[in-house]
Design an enzyme around this catalytic site. Structure first.
Site, mmCIF file in Angstrom:
data_model
loop_
_atom_site.group_PDB
_atom_site.id
_atom_site.type_symbol
_atom_site.label_atom_id
_atom_site.label_comp_id
_atom_site.label_asym_id
_atom_site.label_seq_id
_atom_site.Cartn_x
_atom_site.Cartn_y
_atom_site.Cartn_z
ATOM 1 N N LYS A 1 0.504 -1.251 -0.595
ATOM 2 C CA LYS A 1 -0.115 -0.050 -0.016
ATOM 3 C C LYS A 1 0.872 0.904 -0.304
ATOM 4 O O LYS A 1 2.039 1.121 0.051
ATOM 5 C CB LYS A 1 -0.830 -0.334 1.487
ATOM 6 N N ARG B 1 -10.746 0.968 14.941
ATOM 7 C CA ARG B 1 -10.121 1.523 13.700
ATOM 8 C C ARG B 1 -11.582 0.885 12.472
ATOM 9 O O ARG B 1 -12.466 1.724 12.252
ATOM 10 C CB ARG B 1 -9.126 1.555 13.137
ATOM 11 N N TYR C 1 17.638 29.497 8.865
ATOM 12 C CA TYR C 1 16.126 29.913 9.161
ATOM 13 C C TYR C 1 15.208 30.174 10.690
ATOM 14 O O TYR C 1 15.953 29.158 11.348
ATOM 15 C CB TYR C 1 14.834 29.187 8.370
ATOM 16 N N MET D 1 13.627 23.928 2.592
ATOM 17 C CA MET D 1 12.807 23.442 1.658
ATOM 18 C C MET D 1 14.170 22.675 0.717
ATOM 19 O O MET D 1 13.324 21.362 0.036
ATOM 20 C CB MET D 1 12.267 24.457 0.580
HETATM 21 C C1 PLP Z 1 -0.344 -1.203 6.525
HETATM 22 C C2 PLP Z 1 -0.865 -2.676 7.592
HETATM 23 C C3 PLP Z 1 -0.472 -4.384 7.667
HETATM 24 C C4 PLP Z 1 1.102 -3.314 7.563
HETATM 25 O O1 PLP Z 1 1.722 -3.733 8.866
HETATM 26 P P1 PLP Z 1 3.040 -3.061 8.937
HETATM 27 O O2 PLP Z 1 3.017 -2.486 10.883
HETATM 28 O O3 PLP Z 1 3.789 -2.899 7.910
HETATM 29 O O4 PLP Z 1 3.871 -4.903 9.086
HETATM 30 C C5 PLP Z 1 -0.438 -4.865 8.017
HETATM 31 N N1 PLP Z 1 -2.489 -5.056 8.100
HETATM 32 C C6 PLP Z 1 -2.347 -4.267 7.550
HETATM 33 C C7 PLP Z 1 -4.164 -4.179 7.515
HETATM 34 C C8 PLP Z 1 -2.423 -2.935 7.538
HETATM 35 O O5 PLP Z 1 -3.673 -2.165 6.977
#
Ligand code: PLP
Length: 356
Positions: free
Chosen positions: A35, A131, A253, A301
């Site tokens: 992802k 969640r 800065y 930047m």
């Molecule tokens: C992102 C995600 C993972 C992977 O998590 P990591 O901590 O990066 O290993 C596994 N399961 C779900 C549902 C996720 O959203």
């Protein structure tokens, strides 16, 4: 000449880390979680590198999943948040994607989709992260829906741990999951990277490694190297300027850093527009010409400053590593009050990527 900043992506390290995850998971299969553009490493690049070894790919975006199919990926693809609207459902069937179903509304959408085939799904249970997921109170309604829905084929049960990396651990969520799933005879998927590494009893049928594939540790108290993981992304650049400043002079800065000794500054071609965290304070580790030193003053930047006082041989054009090979992203992230996940995902579009 373009600016000297580069992100080097080590695809052999990515494959190595995937195999580490699978070794920890015993007989379980492993979704490669790709992802967020493979945590900033490039979706197609990463999936292609893993194509020979990965049991499946897990991601969020339907368009990304279709892109993997169009690129020739044949393994199962898991949509971690499922579909977002009814029009997505026939595409899941057409492209052979497995949606996570995490709420009763999605179950109703599936029933009403009028699909001519049955879809394999992952049913997500909320065991305490709060969640996504079906709650214990909603479970009977979900079960009734599953029993009558003409659109549902094979079901895998999943949940996601909130504290597999420490704190209260997984015991409570695992007990809740086992209670909710008692009486079902479905495959099960529970473990993210932290659970794979610290709670191998959660591997079950399918694991879901993410951050460990990219060579970072999910733990504050155990390094990626100690876990046998290799860095995949190295953010590298060069020194483009040098300044010598006297005691009392300030840097950058806001003049946040004040020299307490005569200081030789290196100016690095990397700033927050490249994805380096602006909130990284003075003292954040950085490698110049292979030697460890620290950043000084506020990140701008396109540039940041670092201390070359103890590295007299370094000067304009010396190589710099912001994180990766020789400097764990986890250390830079900790200094900046964040996690390596965020550093990787924030890598800017403008940074050229080279595969190694
Ligand atoms: C992102 C995600 C993972 C992977 O998590 P990591 O901590 O990066 O290993 C596994 N399961 C779900 C549902 C996720 O959203």
């Amino acid at each position: 000449m373009p600016r000297p900043i580069r992100a080097r992506i080590d695809l052999a390290a990515l494959r190595h880390n995937y195999l580490v995850a699978r070794r920890h998971a015993g007989s379980a299969k492993a979704w490669a979680v790709v992802k967020a553009n493979a945590y900033g490493h490039g979706l197609l690049r990463s999936a292609t590198a893993l194509a020979e070894v990965a049991d499946g790919f897990a991601l969020l975006d339907l368009a990304d999943a279709i892109a993997l199919r169009d690129a020739g990926m044949r393994q199962p693809i898991l949509l971690l948040e499922g579909f977002f609207e009814p029009a997505d459902i026939p595409l899941c069937a057409e492209y052979g994607l497995i949606p996570v179903v995490h709420c009763l509304e999605q179950l109703a959408m599936l029933r009403n989709a009028g699909l001519p085939v049955r879809l394999s799904i992952y049913l997500k249970l909320n065991t305490g992260m709060n969640r996504l997921g079906i709650t214990p109170a909603q479970l009977p309604a979900a079960q009734r829906e599953l029993a009558v829905s003409p659109a549902i084929g094979a079901v895998t049960l999943m949940t996601h741990f909130a504290e597999a990396d420490g704190g209260r651990g997984i015991a409570q969520q695992l007990a809740c999951f086992d209670q909710m799933s008692g009486g079902w005879s479905c495959p099960v998927s529970l473990a993210n990277s932290a659970a794979i590494l610290r709670h191998p009893q959660t591997a079950r049928d399918w694991v879901r490694p993410g951050i460990m594939l990219y060579g970072s540790s999910p733990f504050g108290d155990e390094s990626a190297a100690e876990l046998g993981l290799q860095p995949v992304m190295t953010l590298a650049s060069r020194i483009v300027g040098v300044q010598e400043i006297a005691v009392g002079e300030r840097v950058g800065y806001g003049g946040l850093f004040v020299a307490e000794r005569p200081t030789r500054l290196g100016i690095v071609a990397c700033g927050y527009a490249d994805g380096y965290p602006r909130h990284a304070p003075s003292g954040t580790p950085i490698l110049v010409a292979g030697q460890r030193t620290e950043t000084l003053g506020r990140v701008s930047m396109d540039m940041l400053a670092c201390d070359l006082t103890e590295i007299p041989e370094a000067g304009v054009d010396s190589p710099v590593i912001l994180w990766g090979d020789g400097l764990p992203a986890d250390e830079v992230a900790a200094s900046a009050g964040t996690i390596s996940y965020e550093l990787f995902c924030a890598l800017a579009q403008r940074v050229p990527v080279v595969e190694v």
